[in-house]
Design an enzyme around this catalytic site. Sequence first.
Site, PDB file in Angstrom:
ATOM      1  N   TRP A 138      -7.443  -1.222  -5.680  1.00  0.00           N
ATOM      2  CA  TRP A 138      -6.395  -1.706  -4.667  1.00  0.00           C
ATOM      3  C   TRP A 138      -6.949  -1.366  -3.070  1.00  0.00           C
ATOM      4  O   TRP A 138      -6.984  -0.231  -2.765  1.00  0.00           O
ATOM      5  CB  TRP A 138      -5.177  -1.222  -4.937  1.00  0.00           C
ATOM      6  CG  TRP A 138      -3.944  -1.858  -4.124  1.00  0.00           C
ATOM      7  CD1 TRP A 138      -3.817  -1.736  -2.531  1.00  0.00           C
ATOM      8  CD2 TRP A 138      -2.772  -2.477  -4.408  1.00  0.00           C
ATOM      9  NE1 TRP A 138      -2.895  -2.521  -2.106  1.00  0.00           N
ATOM     10  CE2 TRP A 138      -2.179  -2.739  -3.113  1.00  0.00           C
ATOM     11  CE3 TRP A 138      -2.224  -3.152  -5.571  1.00  0.00           C
ATOM     12  CZ2 TRP A 138      -1.027  -3.420  -3.327  1.00  0.00           C
ATOM     13  CZ3 TRP A 138      -1.225  -3.633  -5.751  1.00  0.00           C
ATOM     14  CH2 TRP A 138      -0.402  -4.064  -4.318  1.00  0.00           C
ATOM     15  N   GLU A 210     -12.579   3.584  -4.049  1.00  0.00           N
ATOM     16  CA  GLU A 210     -11.801   4.853  -4.053  1.00  0.00           C
ATOM     17  C   GLU A 210     -12.476   5.933  -4.858  1.00  0.00           C
ATOM     18  O   GLU A 210     -12.773   5.694  -5.929  1.00  0.00           O
ATOM     19  CB  GLU A 210     -10.558   4.389  -4.649  1.00  0.00           C
ATOM     20  CG  GLU A 210      -9.819   3.347  -3.664  1.00  0.00           C
ATOM     21  CD  GLU A 210      -8.646   2.847  -4.528  1.00  0.00           C
ATOM     22  OE1 GLU A 210      -7.465   3.344  -4.134  1.00  0.00           O
ATOM     23  OE2 GLU A 210      -8.692   2.038  -5.363  1.00  0.00           O
ATOM     24  N   ASP A 243     -13.093   4.171   0.654  1.00  0.00           N
ATOM     25  CA  ASP A 243     -11.664   3.983   0.916  1.00  0.00           C
ATOM     26  C   ASP A 243     -11.106   5.108   0.739  1.00  0.00           C
ATOM     27  O   ASP A 243     -10.407   5.473  -0.568  1.00  0.00           O
ATOM     28  CB  ASP A 243     -11.032   2.763   0.229  1.00  0.00           C
ATOM     29  CG  ASP A 243      -9.494   2.660   0.527  1.00  0.00           C
ATOM     30  OD1 ASP A 243      -9.012   3.222   1.072  1.00  0.00           O
ATOM     31  OD2 ASP A 243      -8.995   1.493  -0.002  1.00  0.00           O
ATOM     32  N   GLN A 246      -5.654   7.310   0.428  1.00  0.00           N
ATOM     33  CA  GLN A 246      -4.929   8.311  -0.271  1.00  0.00           C
ATOM     34  C   GLN A 246      -5.512   9.755  -0.479  1.00  0.00           C
ATOM     35  O   GLN A 246      -4.898  10.649  -0.623  1.00  0.00           O
ATOM     36  CB  GLN A 246      -4.384   7.837  -1.610  1.00  0.00           C
ATOM     37  CG  GLN A 246      -3.561   6.556  -1.525  1.00  0.00           C
ATOM     38  CD  GLN A 246      -2.874   6.083  -2.614  1.00  0.00           C
ATOM     39  OE1 GLN A 246      -2.469   6.798  -3.627  1.00  0.00           O
ATOM     40  NE2 GLN A 246      -2.561   4.853  -2.813  1.00  0.00           N
ATOM     41  N   LYS A 272      -3.346   5.690   5.182  1.00  0.00           N
ATOM     42  CA  LYS A 272      -2.033   6.644   4.801  1.00  0.00           C
ATOM     43  C   LYS A 272      -1.790   7.958   5.302  1.00  0.00           C
ATOM     44  O   LYS A 272      -0.976   8.408   6.094  1.00  0.00           O
ATOM     45  CB  LYS A 272      -1.946   6.464   3.315  1.00  0.00           C
ATOM     46  CG  LYS A 272      -1.571   4.897   2.488  1.00  0.00           C
ATOM     47  CD  LYS A 272      -1.528   5.208   1.143  1.00  0.00           C
ATOM     48  CE  LYS A 272      -1.397   3.784   0.477  1.00  0.00           C
ATOM     49  NZ  LYS A 272      -0.099   3.193   0.684  1.00  0.00           N
ATOM     50  N   ARG A 406       1.940   8.425 -10.582  1.00  0.00           N
ATOM     51  CA  ARG A 406       1.138   8.940  -9.297  1.00  0.00           C
ATOM     52  C   ARG A 406       1.846   9.871  -8.591  1.00  0.00           C
ATOM     53  O   ARG A 406       3.013   9.469  -8.178  1.00  0.00           O
ATOM     54  CB  ARG A 406       0.736   7.989  -8.539  1.00  0.00           C
ATOM     55  CG  ARG A 406      -0.223   6.562  -9.216  1.00  0.00           C
ATOM     56  CD  ARG A 406      -0.475   5.729  -8.081  1.00  0.00           C
ATOM     57  NE  ARG A 406       0.529   4.954  -7.606  1.00  0.00           N
ATOM     58  CZ  ARG A 406       0.377   4.262  -6.423  1.00  0.00           C
ATOM     59  NH1 ARG A 406      -0.706   4.249  -5.681  1.00  0.00           N
ATOM     60  NH2 ARG A 406       1.319   3.632  -5.901  1.00  0.00           N
TER      61      ARG A 406
END
Length: 433
Positions: A138, A210, A243, A246, A272, A406
């Site tokens: 994502w 990620e 990326d 998070q 984020k 999560r």
Amino acid sequence: MSNNVDPHFWHKAQSHLIRYGGRFESRIIERAKGSFVYDADQRPILDFTSGQMSSLLGHGHPEICEVVQGHIRDLDHLFSGMLSRPVVDLAQALAQTLPQTLCKSMFLSTGGEANEAAIKMAKLATGKYEVVGFAQSWHGMTGGAASATYSAGRKGYGPAAVGSFAIPAPYPYRPHFVKQGEMDWQGELDYAFALIDRQSSGSLAAFIAEPILSSGGLIDLPLGYLAALKRKCEERGMLLILDEAQTGIGRTGLMYAFERDGVVPDILTLSKTLGAGLPLSAVITSTPIEALCHERGFLFYTTHVSDPLPAAVGLKVLEIVQRDGLVARAKTAGAYLEKGLRGLQERFDCIGDVRGRGLLLGMEIVADRQSKLPAPELGAAITRECMNLGLSMNIVQLPGMGGVFRIAPPLTVSDSEIDLGLELLGKAIAKAL
């Protein structure tokens, strides 16, 4: 009657809001503070997802509030061609936390926007157009970022960008490639790139990844995988985009997740956690890549590029994380939380796997550990019971895996709040079974 059952509010919501995903919670959220949000009945809800995985310092951190109040009064938004001290200072501060090559930054609003810019830079710098990602990824909902997103949102919108490819992410709990009884992630990676090479027109520009695939089910890339992936990129003249929306700014127990692997990306994106809940993202790259893109006319004007207010917030976030030792705290608190989750796993056969790093952990819900069969109804029921008990949890349901919670509390979470979350989670599971 509960204040959450406000017919006028819900009529307005139903009449005037576009639904953009799953259903809305049947509670009106009035305020948030620290690790809790509060509904219209002033009922506390422990926030085990840091909002949208973003509120790194909890809600309403007083120093962040002070920065926002000062800048909304004195210096909030500027023409895109103007510079301010917060923007330049944040670029320098980020560079000081990163490997020497990653020293050039651009500041935007969202993770999707940052990944969009990173993909455009990679295409411009390489002169190529094909982008490879993970099949569980994502990276955002804008054009190029959405084309590199495979965990959801691909159906019904017509063709993605030409040259969009995906490979499977290594998934230790359900390995596709096994050698001598162990997951063979190297064999899987070799086979995946052999297929990419067959499909490519010879224009491979970048791989975007990620370090821990969050929306893809909290899949942590095994140690050594990123280095092998970087070699695959270098062999093909591709750039590696990481990326860390998070995983960045301390959440995994390191300032950046890639530090564990000793791998430096060509382009890094943050979002984020950098704004700690406010809209701020960054694209960071090397001097040669920035210079080449500039020479070739790189263009990425947006309304809020280089805005001073969010940049000042990001600068304060870095200061607090470093000053208060929150990277080390994420490692310690994460180990404490993981121990508690494994304790629940011993009690409940429906907890198939616990995984992740620091304060970014996943818990996979299955019918039972022996079969590993997905149990989507059970996962949904646990989620509902958690909310009923005052615990906000986020579950992702993807084909081929059980529902994965999560779990990402703020770095400021206390041990007592972790204990409360574990207690409520245990009660929710027991009630849902």
